[in-house]
Scaffold this motif. Structure first.
Motif, PDB file in Angstrom:
ATOM      1  N   GLU A  36       0.832  -1.206   0.000  1.00 40.42           N
ATOM      2  CA  GLU A  36       0.000   0.000   0.000  1.00 40.42           C
ATOM      3  C   GLU A  36       0.863   1.250   0.000  1.00 40.42           C
ATOM      4  O   GLU A  36       0.528   2.256  -0.641  1.00 40.42           O
ATOM      5  N   THR A  37       1.980   1.198   0.727  1.00 40.89           N
ATOM      6  CA  THR A  37       2.887   2.341   0.790  1.00 40.89           C
ATOM      7  C   THR A  37       3.463   2.658  -0.579  1.00 40.89           C
ATOM      8  O   THR A  37       3.453   3.818  -1.019  1.00 40.89           O
ATOM      9  N   LEU A  38       3.957   1.649  -1.270  1.00 38.79           N
ATOM     10  CA  LEU A  38       4.524   1.863  -2.598  1.00 38.79           C
ATOM     11  C   LEU A  38       3.472   2.399  -3.553  1.00 38.79           C
ATOM     12  O   LEU A  38       3.727   3.357  -4.302  1.00 38.79           O
ATOM     13  N   ASP A  39       2.283   1.826  -3.519  1.00 35.87           N
ATOM     14  CA  ASP A  39       1.212   2.281  -4.401  1.00 35.87           C
ATOM     15  C   ASP A  39       0.868   3.738  -4.131  1.00 35.87           C
ATOM     16  O   ASP A  39       0.706   4.537  -5.070  1.00 35.87           O
ATOM     17  N   ALA A  40       0.761   4.118  -2.858  1.00 36.78           N
ATOM     18  CA  ALA A  40       0.391   5.493  -2.510  1.00 36.78           C
ATOM     19  C   ALA A  40       1.477   6.489  -2.938  1.00 36.78           C
ATOM     20  O   ALA A  40       1.175   7.579  -3.440  1.00 36.78           O
ATOM     21  N   LEU A  41       2.740   6.120  -2.739  1.00 40.37           N
ATOM     22  CA  LEU A  41       3.835   7.012  -3.119  1.00 40.37           C
ATOM     23  C   LEU A  41       3.872   7.223  -4.625  1.00 40.37           C
ATOM     24  O   LEU A  41       4.064   8.357  -5.104  1.00 40.37           O
ATOM     25  N   LEU A  42       3.701   6.160  -5.387  1.00 41.34           N
ATOM     26  CA  LEU A  42       3.743   6.275  -6.848  1.00 41.34           C
ATOM     27  C   LEU A  42       2.511   6.973  -7.395  1.00 41.34           C
ATOM     28  O   LEU A  42       2.584   7.729  -8.360  1.00 41.34           O
ATOM     29  N   ARG A  43       1.373   6.711  -6.777  1.00 36.80           N
ATOM     30  CA  ARG A  43       0.123   7.287  -7.277  1.00 36.80           C
ATOM     31  C   ARG A  43       0.022   8.781  -6.993  1.00 36.80           C
ATOM     32  O   ARG A  43      -0.377   9.570  -7.850  1.00 36.80           O
ATOM     33  N   ASN A  59       6.376  -7.748   8.092  1.00 36.65           N
ATOM     34  CA  ASN A  59       6.678  -7.140   9.391  1.00 36.65           C
ATOM     35  C   ASN A  59       8.185  -7.106   9.672  1.00 36.65           C
ATOM     36  O   ASN A  59       8.627  -7.294  10.804  1.00 36.65           O
ATOM     37  N   THR A  60       8.949  -6.870   8.627  1.00 37.51           N
ATOM     38  CA  THR A  60      10.399  -6.714   8.786  1.00 37.51           C
ATOM     39  C   THR A  60      10.792  -5.315   8.315  1.00 37.51           C
ATOM     40  O   THR A  60      10.752  -4.372   9.099  1.00 37.51           O
ATOM     41  N   ASP A  61      11.168  -5.191   7.051  1.00 39.26           N
ATOM     42  CA  ASP A  61      11.593  -3.892   6.519  1.00 39.26           C
ATOM     43  C   ASP A  61      10.738  -3.468   5.326  1.00 39.26           C
ATOM     44  O   ASP A  61      11.212  -2.781   4.423  1.00 39.26           O
ATOM     45  N   ASP A  62       9.460  -3.856   5.343  1.00 39.11           N
ATOM     46  CA  ASP A  62       8.579  -3.611   4.192  1.00 39.11           C
ATOM     47  C   ASP A  62       8.440  -2.131   3.853  1.00 39.11           C
ATOM     48  O   ASP A  62       8.395  -1.754   2.680  1.00 39.11           O
ATOM     49  N   GLY A  63       8.354  -1.296   4.887  1.00 36.74           N
ATOM     50  CA  GLY A  63       8.201   0.134   4.644  1.00 36.74           C
ATOM     51  C   GLY A  63       9.416   0.736   3.965  1.00 36.74           C
ATOM     52  O   GLY A  63       9.290   1.532   3.017  1.00 36.74           O
ATOM     53  N   LEU A  64      10.610   0.372   4.434  1.00 39.41           N
ATOM     54  CA  LEU A  64      11.844   0.877   3.834  1.00 39.41           C
ATOM     55  C   LEU A  64      11.998   0.397   2.399  1.00 39.41           C
ATOM     56  O   LEU A  64      12.414   1.157   1.514  1.00 39.41           O
ATOM     57  N   ARG A  65      11.680  -0.867   2.144  1.00 34.85           N
ATOM     58  CA  ARG A  65      11.794  -1.390   0.793  1.00 34.85           C
ATOM     59  C   ARG A  65      10.827  -0.684  -0.146  1.00 34.85           C
ATOM     60  O   ARG A  65      11.155  -0.417  -1.312  1.00 34.85           O
ATOM     61  N   ALA A  66       9.647  -0.342   0.358  1.00 36.73           N
ATOM     62  CA  ALA A  66       8.686   0.403  -0.458  1.00 36.73           C
ATOM     63  C   ALA A  66       9.222   1.803  -0.767  1.00 36.73           C
ATOM     64  O   ALA A  66       9.084   2.296  -1.895  1.00 36.73           O
ATOM     65  N   ASN A  72      13.357   4.762  -6.625  1.00 31.38           N
ATOM     66  CA  ASN A  72      13.890   4.266  -7.889  1.00 31.38           C
ATOM     67  C   ASN A  72      13.020   4.714  -9.059  1.00 31.38           C
ATOM     68  O   ASN A  72      13.518   4.948 -10.163  1.00 31.38           O
ATOM     69  N   ASN A  73      11.718   4.820  -8.812  1.00 37.04           N
ATOM     70  CA  ASN A  73      10.782   5.262  -9.845  1.00 37.04           C
ATOM     71  C   ASN A  73      10.659   6.781  -9.906  1.00 37.04           C
ATOM     72  O   ASN A  73      10.403   7.339 -10.971  1.00 37.04           O
ATOM     73  N   ILE A  74      10.812   7.426  -8.752  1.00 37.16           N
ATOM     74  CA  ILE A  74      10.705   8.894  -8.678  1.00 37.16           C
ATOM     75  C   ILE A  74      11.975   9.402  -8.007  1.00 37.16           C
ATOM     76  O   ILE A  74      12.011   9.574  -6.779  1.00 37.16           O
ATOM     77  N   PRO A  75      13.046   9.597  -8.757  1.00 37.19           N
ATOM     78  CA  PRO A  75      14.319  10.010  -8.157  1.00 37.19           C
ATOM     79  C   PRO A  75      14.172  11.279  -7.314  1.00 37.19           C
ATOM     80  O   PRO A  75      13.544  12.257  -7.728  1.00 37.19           O
ATOM     81  N   GLY A  76      14.747  11.218  -6.106  1.00 38.07           N
ATOM     82  CA  GLY A  76      14.715  12.376  -5.227  1.00 38.07           C
ATOM     83  C   GLY A  76      13.437  12.545  -4.439  1.00 38.07           C
ATOM     84  O   GLY A  76      13.276  13.546  -3.724  1.00 38.07           O
ATOM     85  N   LEU A  77      12.503  11.583  -4.553  1.00 37.98           N
ATOM     86  CA  LEU A  77      11.256  11.674  -3.779  1.00 37.98           C
ATOM     87  C   LEU A  77      11.604  11.775  -2.290  1.00 37.98           C
ATOM     88  O   LEU A  77      12.226  10.865  -1.736  1.00 37.98           O
ATOM     89  N   PRO A  78      11.224  12.854  -1.610  1.00 38.21           N
ATOM     90  CA  PRO A  78      11.604  13.013  -0.198  1.00 38.21           C
ATOM     91  C   PRO A  78      10.945  11.954   0.693  1.00 38.21           C
ATOM     92  O   PRO A  78       9.739  11.715   0.597  1.00 38.21           O
ATOM     93  N   LEU A  94      19.171   3.983   1.105  1.00 38.23           N
ATOM     94  CA  LEU A  94      18.232   5.085   0.934  1.00 38.23           C
ATOM     95  C   LEU A  94      18.932   6.388   0.565  1.00 38.23           C
ATOM     96  O   LEU A  94      18.381   7.224  -0.140  1.00 38.23           O
ATOM     97  N   VAL A  95      20.167   6.564   1.037  1.00 38.31           N
ATOM     98  CA  VAL A  95      20.887   7.794   0.721  1.00 38.31           C
ATOM     99  C   VAL A  95      21.952   7.580  -0.347  1.00 38.31           C
ATOM    100  O   VAL A  95      22.700   8.485  -0.678  1.00 38.31           O
ATOM    101  N   ALA A  96      22.013   6.383  -0.907  1.00 43.11           N
ATOM    102  CA  ALA A  96      23.123   6.042  -1.796  1.00 43.11           C
ATOM    103  C   ALA A  96      23.111   6.820  -3.110  1.00 43.11           C
ATOM    104  O   ALA A  96      24.149   6.964  -3.744  1.00 43.11           O
ATOM    105  N   ASP A  97      21.962   7.341  -3.541  1.00 42.43           N
ATOM    106  CA  ASP A  97      21.945   8.073  -4.800  1.00 42.43           C
ATOM    107  C   ASP A  97      22.434   9.502  -4.653  1.00 42.43           C
ATOM    108  O   ASP A  97      22.624  10.205  -5.634  1.00 42.43           O
ATOM    109  N   GLY A  98      22.652   9.957  -3.414  1.00 45.66           N
ATOM    110  CA  GLY A  98      23.194  11.288  -3.191  1.00 45.66           C
ATOM    111  C   GLY A  98      22.232  12.412  -3.522  1.00 45.66           C
ATOM    112  O   GLY A  98      22.632  13.579  -3.604  1.00 45.66           O
ATOM    113  N   ALA A  99      20.940  12.098  -3.704  1.00 49.75           N
ATOM    114  CA  ALA A  99      19.979  13.109  -4.127  1.00 49.75           C
ATOM    115  C   ALA A  99      19.431  13.934  -2.973  1.00 49.75           C
ATOM    116  O   ALA A  99      18.774  14.948  -3.186  1.00 49.75           O
TER     117      ALA A  99
END
Length: 219
Positions: A36-43, A59-66, A72-78, A94-99
């Motif tokens: 749901e998080t990934l869908d909401a961010l992209l939408r 219930n591990t790192d699902d939020g971070l992976r989303a 990756n789809n929206i570069p620099g998305l805060p 999460l910070v590896a792209d330097g954006a």
């Protein structure tokens, strides 16, 4: 600001949504799972995503992976991560792209509403906001062959404050130094890390990444 709020605990999610509204921000969508998080961010492509780490279905790192997938789809998305847990590997990614536009705060260390929203707005504007406890966990002292080993304790201390998102003026206040001294220390730190002045990426972000890269190699 337009905010996507991802938090699996109902009471906390509703409380944060009301708090955001009280401070004049628009929660355009809420999410209780990683998908749901990934869908909401992209939408919705919000001004910022406020994301928990451990969410269903795993219930591990699902939020971070989303959050990573969304950037990756929206570069620099805060993205501002608000969690009880520090996930070293994915926080580094999460910070590896330097954006920029990245924050990581711990829920049990947020004590002031104004400070929290200052961090939220800083990240939305492309800055960084890392809790000192997160930095302590992520940025272990480097090995002797690392370029980071050439940094003095003062330079290392300043680099940690940079990672929190503090400006030179704010660092000067914290360390009781002049702005000129902070500027000199900052330039010396960048030089020791081989960060040339003509780099297009933010040298502060790259300096923090040098810490993270070193920590990752030593895991």
């Amino acid at each position: 600001m337009r905010v996507v709020l991802a938090e699996d605990q109902f009471l906390l999610r509703e409380g944060l949504a009301r708090l955001l509204d009280a401070f004049g921000h628009d929660v355009v969508a809420t999410a209780a799972t990683g998908p749901e998080t990934l869908d909401a961010l992209l939408r919705h492509r919000p001004d910022i995503g406020l994301i928990d780490v451990r969410m269903p279905p795993d219930n591990t790192d699902d939020g971070l992976r989303a959050a990573l997938a969304a950037r990756n789809n929206i570069p620099g998305l805060p993205i501002l991560v608000l969690s009880q847990h520090v996930e070293q590997l994915y926080a580094r990614e999460l910070v590896a792209d330097g954006a920029g536009g990245i924050g990581y705060l711990l829920k049990d260390r947020v004590f002031d509403g104004d400070e929290f929203f200052d961090n939220l707005e800083r990240v939305a504007a492309g800055g960084t906001a890392l809790d000192p406890a997160v930095i302590t966990r992520l940025l272990e002292r480097p090995g002797p062959k690392s370029a980071l080993a050439t940094l003095t304790d003062r330079e290392r201390e300043m680099l940690a404050l940079m990672a929190e998102g503090l400006s030179n003026a704010a660092i000067a206040r914290v360390l009781h130094l002049s702005k000129g001294a902070v500027s000199k220390y900052t330039t010396t730190t960048f030089d020791k890390l081989g960060l040339a002045t003509d780099l297009s990426a933010n040298r502060r972000v790259l300096a923090v990444l040098a810490y993270l890269d070193d920590s990752t190699r030593r895991r």
